[in-house]
Scaffold this motif. Structure first.
Motif, short mmCIF file in Angstrom:
data_model
loop_
_atom_site.label_atom_id
_atom_site.label_comp_id
_atom_site.label_asym_id
_atom_site.label_seq_id
_atom_site.Cartn_x
_atom_site.Cartn_y
_atom_site.Cartn_z
N TYR A 49 -13.29 8.61 7.99
CA TYR A 49 -14.74 7.39 8.33
C TYR A 49 -14.72 6.94 6.52
N PRO A 50 -14.61 7.72 6.29
CA PRO A 50 -14.93 6.97 4.05
C PRO A 50 -13.28 6.49 3.80
N GLN A 51 -12.14 7.05 3.93
CA GLN A 51 -10.88 6.41 4.19
C GLN A 51 -11.33 5.40 4.84
N GLU A 71 -18.58 0.74 -6.25
CA GLU A 71 -20.41 0.78 -6.67
C GLU A 71 -20.17 -0.76 -5.46
N ARG A 72 -19.32 -1.48 -4.39
CA ARG A 72 -19.71 -2.06 -3.73
C ARG A 72 -20.15 -1.18 -2.27
N LEU A 73 -19.23 0.37 -2.49
CA LEU A 73 -19.81 1.29 -1.45
C LEU A 73 -21.14 1.75 -1.17
N PHE A 74 -21.51 2.40 -2.69
CA PHE A 74 -22.72 2.44 -3.12
C PHE A 74 -22.55 4.38 -3.14
N SER A 75 -21.61 4.75 -3.83
CA SER A 75 -20.61 5.47 -4.29
C SER A 75 -20.13 6.02 -6.14
N ASP A 76 -20.22 7.64 -6.33
CA ASP A 76 -19.82 7.17 -7.51
C ASP A 76 -18.26 7.26 -7.64
N SER A 77 -17.59 7.30 -8.92
CA SER A 77 -16.31 7.46 -8.31
C SER A 77 -15.64 8.70 -8.82
N GLY A 78 -16.20 9.13 -9.11
CA GLY A 78 -15.80 10.92 -8.96
C GLY A 78 -15.93 11.57 -7.55
N THR A 79 -16.56 11.23 -6.99
CA THR A 79 -16.39 11.09 -5.53
C THR A 79 -14.99 10.45 -4.83
N LEU A 80 -15.23 9.28 -5.09
CA LEU A 80 -13.94 8.04 -4.99
C LEU A 80 -12.83 8.62 -4.45
N ARG A 86 -5.45 10.63 -1.42
CA ARG A 86 -5.06 10.41 -0.58
C ARG A 86 -4.63 9.38 0.12
N LEU A 87 -5.48 8.66 -0.10
CA LEU A 87 -5.04 7.37 0.91
C LEU A 87 -3.70 6.97 0.28
N ILE A 93 -2.29 2.62 -0.36
CA ILE A 93 -2.34 2.29 -1.41
C ILE A 93 -1.84 2.07 -2.45
N GLN A 94 -2.29 1.43 -3.82
CA GLN A 94 -1.29 2.02 -4.62
C GLN A 94 -2.54 1.61 -5.94
N ARG A 95 -2.39 3.07 -6.90
CA ARG A 95 -3.52 2.59 -8.01
C ARG A 95 -2.20 2.65 -9.22
#
Length: 159
Positions: A49-51, A71-80, A86-87, A93-95
């Protein structure tokens, strides 16, 4: 406009301590049920679900920074960050570090990530059917929840 009316003082301590009367519990348990409803649908897509939420954001606007997604998901970047890794391993995705500022990481969809949007089109309608609500009811509920979230965020530092 925010309703600043004080809560009804007529509630007894017994009623207030009943978990079923707590808004927080109704939201929490509804959220758990919603996530459980999504699980079999998303497992067919090999997503959590988070992915899925991250992909929804990128399907709206590709090429976002980690901080913008956060910010869009109201989460912190450390969790993201672990979720994004994994994505990336799944090929969705590409980072990439931003050229102008290496502290920023830009997330873009791969071809597989873009194709998954088409594959996931029935998820939304299946979830809507699972609620037993009409589209009008779902839109009204969504609007109320957005207003609640907005007010809670605005008043975080005043509690």
């Amino acid at each position: 406009m925010t309703n600043t009316t004080a809560p009804d003082k007529s509630l007894s301590a017994t009623k207030v301590s009943n978990v079923d009367l707590q808004l927080c519990f109704a939201l929490y348990s509804a959220s758990l049920s919603m996530t459980k409803t999504y699980k079999p649908l998303l497992s067919k897509l090999k997503l959590t679900y988070p992915q899925y939420l991250v992909l929804l954001v990128l399907w709206e606007k590709d090429g976002m920074t980690v901080n913008s997604i956060s910010e869009r998901l109201f989460s912190d970047s450390g969790t993201l960050t672990p979720l994004l890794k994994r994505l990336e391993k799944l090929g969705m995705i590409q980072r990439q570090r931003a050229r102008e500022d290496e502290r920023k990481v830009i997330i873009t969809l791969t071809e597989a990530g873009r194709l998954l949007q088409t594959e996931s089109t029935n998820v939304h309608s299946q979830i809507a059917c699972s609620t037993g609500c009409t589209i009008t009811e779902l839109q009204a509920l969504n609007n109320q929840l957005i207003m609640l979230r907005t007010n809670l965020i605005k008043n975080l530092n005043t509690v």
